[in-house]
Write a protein that holds these residues in place. Structure first.
Motif, PDB file in Angstrom:
ATOM      1  N   ARG A   1     -21.142  20.119   0.639  1.00  0.00           N
ATOM      2  CA  ARG A   1     -21.203  18.837  -0.151  1.00  0.00           C
ATOM      3  C   ARG A   1     -22.494  18.477   0.611  1.00  0.00           C
ATOM      4  N   ARG A   2     -22.988  17.394   0.007  1.00  0.00           N
ATOM      5  CA  ARG A   2     -24.097  16.532   0.665  1.00  0.00           C
ATOM      6  C   ARG A   2     -23.326  15.232   1.087  1.00  0.00           C
ATOM      7  N   VAL A   3     -23.533  15.113   2.475  1.00  0.00           N
ATOM      8  CA  VAL A   3     -22.999  13.970   3.091  1.00  0.00           C
ATOM      9  C   VAL A   3     -24.097  12.759   3.356  1.00  0.00           C
ATOM     10  N   VAL A   4     -23.672  11.563   3.083  1.00  0.00           N
ATOM     11  CA  VAL A   4     -24.535  10.411   3.079  1.00  0.00           C
ATOM     12  C   VAL A   4     -23.897   9.587   4.067  1.00  0.00           C
TER      13      VAL A   4
ATOM     14  N   ILE B   1     -21.306  14.372  -3.706  1.00  0.00           N
ATOM     15  CA  ILE B   1     -21.789  13.424  -2.801  1.00  0.00           C
ATOM     16  C   ILE B   1     -20.476  13.051  -2.044  1.00  0.00           C
ATOM     17  N   ILE B   2     -20.564  13.061  -0.591  1.00  0.00           N
ATOM     18  CA  ILE B   2     -19.601  12.382   0.193  1.00  0.00           C
ATOM     19  C   ILE B   2     -20.248  11.293   0.928  1.00  0.00           C
ATOM     20  N   PHE B   3     -19.774   9.989   0.521  1.00  0.00           N
ATOM     21  CA  PHE B   3     -20.668   8.838   0.850  1.00  0.00           C
ATOM     22  C   PHE B   3     -19.788   8.132   2.265  1.00  0.00           C
ATOM     23  N   THR B   4     -20.716   8.121   3.292  1.00  0.00           N
ATOM     24  CA  THR B   4     -19.803   7.347   4.322  1.00  0.00           C
ATOM     25  C   THR B   4     -20.567   6.171   4.901  1.00  0.00           C
TER      26      THR B   4
ATOM     27  N   LEU C   1     -28.806  12.264  14.165  1.00  0.00           N
ATOM     28  CA  LEU C   1     -29.603  13.082  13.375  1.00  0.00           C
ATOM     29  C   LEU C   1     -30.219  14.322  14.241  1.00  0.00           C
ATOM     30  N   VAL C   2     -30.581  13.806  15.334  1.00  0.00           N
ATOM     31  CA  VAL C   2     -30.961  14.888  16.187  1.00  0.00           C
ATOM     32  C   VAL C   2     -29.818  16.139  16.520  1.00  0.00           C
ATOM     33  N   ARG C   3     -28.700  15.572  16.793  1.00  0.00           N
ATOM     34  CA  ARG C   3     -27.724  16.420  16.887  1.00  0.00           C
ATOM     35  C   ARG C   3     -27.353  17.276  15.771  1.00  0.00           C
ATOM     36  N   ALA C   4     -27.429  16.860  14.785  1.00  0.00           N
ATOM     37  CA  ALA C   4     -27.264  17.478  13.141  1.00  0.00           C
ATOM     38  C   ALA C   4     -28.319  18.373  13.111  1.00  0.00           C
ATOM     39  N   ARG C   5     -29.633  18.266  13.439  1.00  0.00           N
ATOM     40  CA  ARG C   5     -30.528  19.256  13.456  1.00  0.00           C
ATOM     41  C   ARG C   5     -30.186  20.266  14.509  1.00  0.00           C
ATOM     42  N   GLU C   6     -29.891  20.034  15.580  1.00  0.00           N
ATOM     43  CA  GLU C   6     -29.330  21.029  16.593  1.00  0.00           C
ATOM     44  C   GLU C   6     -28.316  21.996  16.049  1.00  0.00           C
ATOM     45  N   LEU C   7     -27.390  21.377  15.413  1.00  0.00           N
ATOM     46  CA  LEU C   7     -26.377  22.184  14.855  1.00  0.00           C
ATOM     47  C   LEU C   7     -26.602  22.845  13.677  1.00  0.00           C
ATOM     48  N   GLY C   8     -27.737  22.861  13.057  1.00  0.00           N
ATOM     49  CA  GLY C   8     -28.243  23.277  11.645  1.00  0.00           C
ATOM     50  C   GLY C   8     -27.694  22.644  10.485  1.00  0.00           C
ATOM     51  N   VAL C   9     -27.425  21.485  10.673  1.00  0.00           N
ATOM     52  CA  VAL C   9     -26.620  20.953   9.491  1.00  0.00           C
ATOM     53  C   VAL C   9     -27.721  20.406   8.426  1.00  0.00           C
ATOM     54  N   ARG C  10     -27.786  20.505   7.352  1.00  0.00           N
ATOM     55  CA  ARG C  10     -28.847  20.254   6.398  1.00  0.00           C
ATOM     56  C   ARG C  10     -28.166  19.490   5.504  1.00  0.00           C
ATOM     57  N   THR C  11     -26.909  18.831   5.418  1.00  0.00           N
ATOM     58  CA  THR C  11     -26.110  18.009   4.327  1.00  0.00           C
ATOM     59  C   THR C  11     -26.150  16.627   4.919  1.00  0.00           C
ATOM     60  N   LEU C  12     -26.732  16.060   5.757  1.00  0.00           N
ATOM     61  CA  LEU C  12     -26.629  14.853   6.260  1.00  0.00           C
ATOM     62  C   LEU C  12     -27.863  13.987   5.928  1.00  0.00           C
ATOM     63  N   PHE C  13     -27.869  12.864   4.977  1.00  0.00           N
ATOM     64  CA  PHE C  13     -28.691  11.983   4.593  1.00  0.00           C
ATOM     65  C   PHE C  13     -28.578  10.679   5.295  1.00  0.00           C
ATOM     66  N   SER C  14     -29.666  10.022   6.109  1.00  0.00           N
ATOM     67  CA  SER C  14     -29.441   8.720   6.606  1.00  0.00           C
ATOM     68  C   SER C  14     -30.307   7.683   5.804  1.00  0.00           C
TER      69      SER C  14
ATOM     70  N   TYR D   1     -16.112   5.244  11.796  1.00  0.00           N
ATOM     71  CA  TYR D   1     -16.556   4.145  12.954  1.00  0.00           C
ATOM     72  C   TYR D   1     -17.811   4.375  13.838  1.00  0.00           C
ATOM     73  N   SER D   2     -18.397   5.542  13.643  1.00  0.00           N
ATOM     74  CA  SER D   2     -19.658   6.016  14.423  1.00  0.00           C
ATOM     75  C   SER D   2     -20.234   7.182  13.429  1.00  0.00           C
ATOM     76  N   PRO D   3     -21.604   7.057  13.716  1.00  0.00           N
ATOM     77  CA  PRO D   3     -22.532   8.062  13.024  1.00  0.00           C
ATOM     78  C   PRO D   3     -21.900   9.509  13.291  1.00  0.00           C
ATOM     79  N   LEU D   4     -21.640   9.623  14.346  1.00  0.00           N
ATOM     80  CA  LEU D   4     -20.977  11.143  14.644  1.00  0.00           C
ATOM     81  C   LEU D   4     -19.606  11.382  13.781  1.00  0.00           C
ATOM     82  N   ASP D   5     -19.025  10.467  13.395  1.00  0.00           N
ATOM     83  CA  ASP D   5     -17.908  10.734  12.429  1.00  0.00           C
ATOM     84  C   ASP D   5     -18.587  11.492  10.902  1.00  0.00           C
ATOM     85  N   ALA D   6     -19.520  10.646  10.541  1.00  0.00           N
ATOM     86  CA  ALA D   6     -20.424  11.310   9.552  1.00  0.00           C
ATOM     87  C   ALA D   6     -20.690  12.576   9.651  1.00  0.00           C
ATOM     88  N   LEU D   7     -21.170  13.039  10.778  1.00  0.00           N
ATOM     89  CA  LEU D   7     -21.558  14.244  11.056  1.00  0.00           C
ATOM     90  C   LEU D   7     -20.434  15.244  11.256  1.00  0.00           C
ATOM     91  N   LYS D   8     -19.302  14.758  11.462  1.00  0.00           N
ATOM     92  CA  LYS D   8     -18.089  15.758  11.596  1.00  0.00           C
ATOM     93  C   LYS D   8     -17.856  16.034  10.036  1.00  0.00           C
TER      94      LYS D   8
END
Length: 293
Positions: A132-135, A85-88, A152-165, A117-124
């Motif tokens: 890894r699983r990113v929270v 887990i990477i916890f942000t 979260l919408v952007r994560a889905r568009e990029l096919g990211v499945r490791t981001l949990f909010s 500083y932003s949810p987009l940082d967590a997405l990066k």
């Protein structure tokens, strides 16, 4: 004002109070502060006693950082310390104490906790760590919720499945038997994980939200094979199971526990496969009164 001493100038304070009194006139005003730091400062310096009677200060719910329950910090720390887990989260959450320290303490013990500083940082972070699983511990008000949703919408568009909010602030209080509700939640999560054992995509989502009519809803969703038509209508009956070695009593007991608390436990099949179990719990009467004011 440029220097901190200017905030402590009695003459300036008296002049400010006179100005407020003149502006208020014969009208009545109520102002609500929503930060626990503001409330503390108001009480500490007796500000409410300096203002004219026509100006009232109403103490609001407090910001998420100030009022977040200790149990939510404990849950966050448990999750942060799980393998892989990477916890942000935002930096101001790092020192908020739980029953066993803070997220900063968890980081010191070896957990991969990072402030953003932003949810987009967590997405990066998720894009840079596909294995890894990113929270993202999404603490905030309605003003920060849209940015989390966009991420979260952007994560889905990029096919990211490791981001949990996970939302760190829930404006509702429930009075329950903690052990029993934990038993229900653990049972649902364990079932979901076992259902996804052979799935190519394994996504577990736990969501908590305040819903209408004075209830809080908890949903546990998976990407397993789902539930067949034959079983779905009998799923909560005793000795009905979809697992090879299951006894078929877990869901039956879970439903009885939730119903004893005045809630409801249901199940639905997801459009893209898998199943979502949802249970509701009534908000405490005291919280209902607060919400209605």
């Amino acid at each position: 004002m440029r220097f901190v001493d200017e905030f402590r100038d009695p003459a300036a304070a008296r002049a400010l109070v006179r100005s407020i009194t003149e502006l208020a006139g014969a009208d009545e005003f109520k102002f609500m502060e929503i930060c626990g730091g503001h409330t503390h400062t108001i009480y500490r310096h007796g500000i409410e006693h300096l203002l004219p009677e026509s100006v009232q200060l109403v103490h609001g719910p407090g910001c998420p950082v100030c009022v977040i329950p200790m149990g939510r910090i404990d849950d966050a720390m448990w999750l942060a310390e799980q393998p892989g887990i990477i916890f942000t989260t935002f930096g101001d959450m790092m020192r908020v104490p739980g029953s066993n320290g803070s997220l900063l303490d968890a980081k010191a013990r070896g957990a991969d906790v990072r402030f953003v500083y932003s949810p987009l940082d967590a997405l990066k972070v998720a894009l840079d760590n596909p294995d890894r699983r990113v929270v993202f511990f999404a603490v905030g008000f309605e003003t920060t919720a849209p940015s989390t949703a966009v991420t979260l919408v952007r994560a889905r568009e990029l096919g990211v499945r490791t981001l949990f909010s996970s939302s760190g602030f829930l404006p509702a209080t429930v009075v329950v038997d903690r052990v029993q509700i934990q038993q229900v939640l653990i049972n649902l999560i364990r079932n979901a994980m076992e259902a996804m054992r052979e799935s190519e995509v394994r996504e577990l989502k736990v969501d908590v939200s305040a819903v209408g009519n004075g209830f809080v809803a908890v949903e546990v969703a998976d990407t397993g094979p789902g539930i067949s038509d034959e079983v779905v209508t009998r799923l909560f009956q005793p000795f009905v199971t979809t697992k090879a070695g299951g006894m078929g009593i877990g869901l039956s007991i879970s439903r009885r526990i939730i119903e004893a608390h005045g809630g409801e436990l249901t199940c639905r099949r997801n459009e893209r496969g898998g199943a979502t179990f949802r249970f509701t719990l009534p908000v405490s009467m005291e919280q209902r009164v607060v919400n209605e004011r």
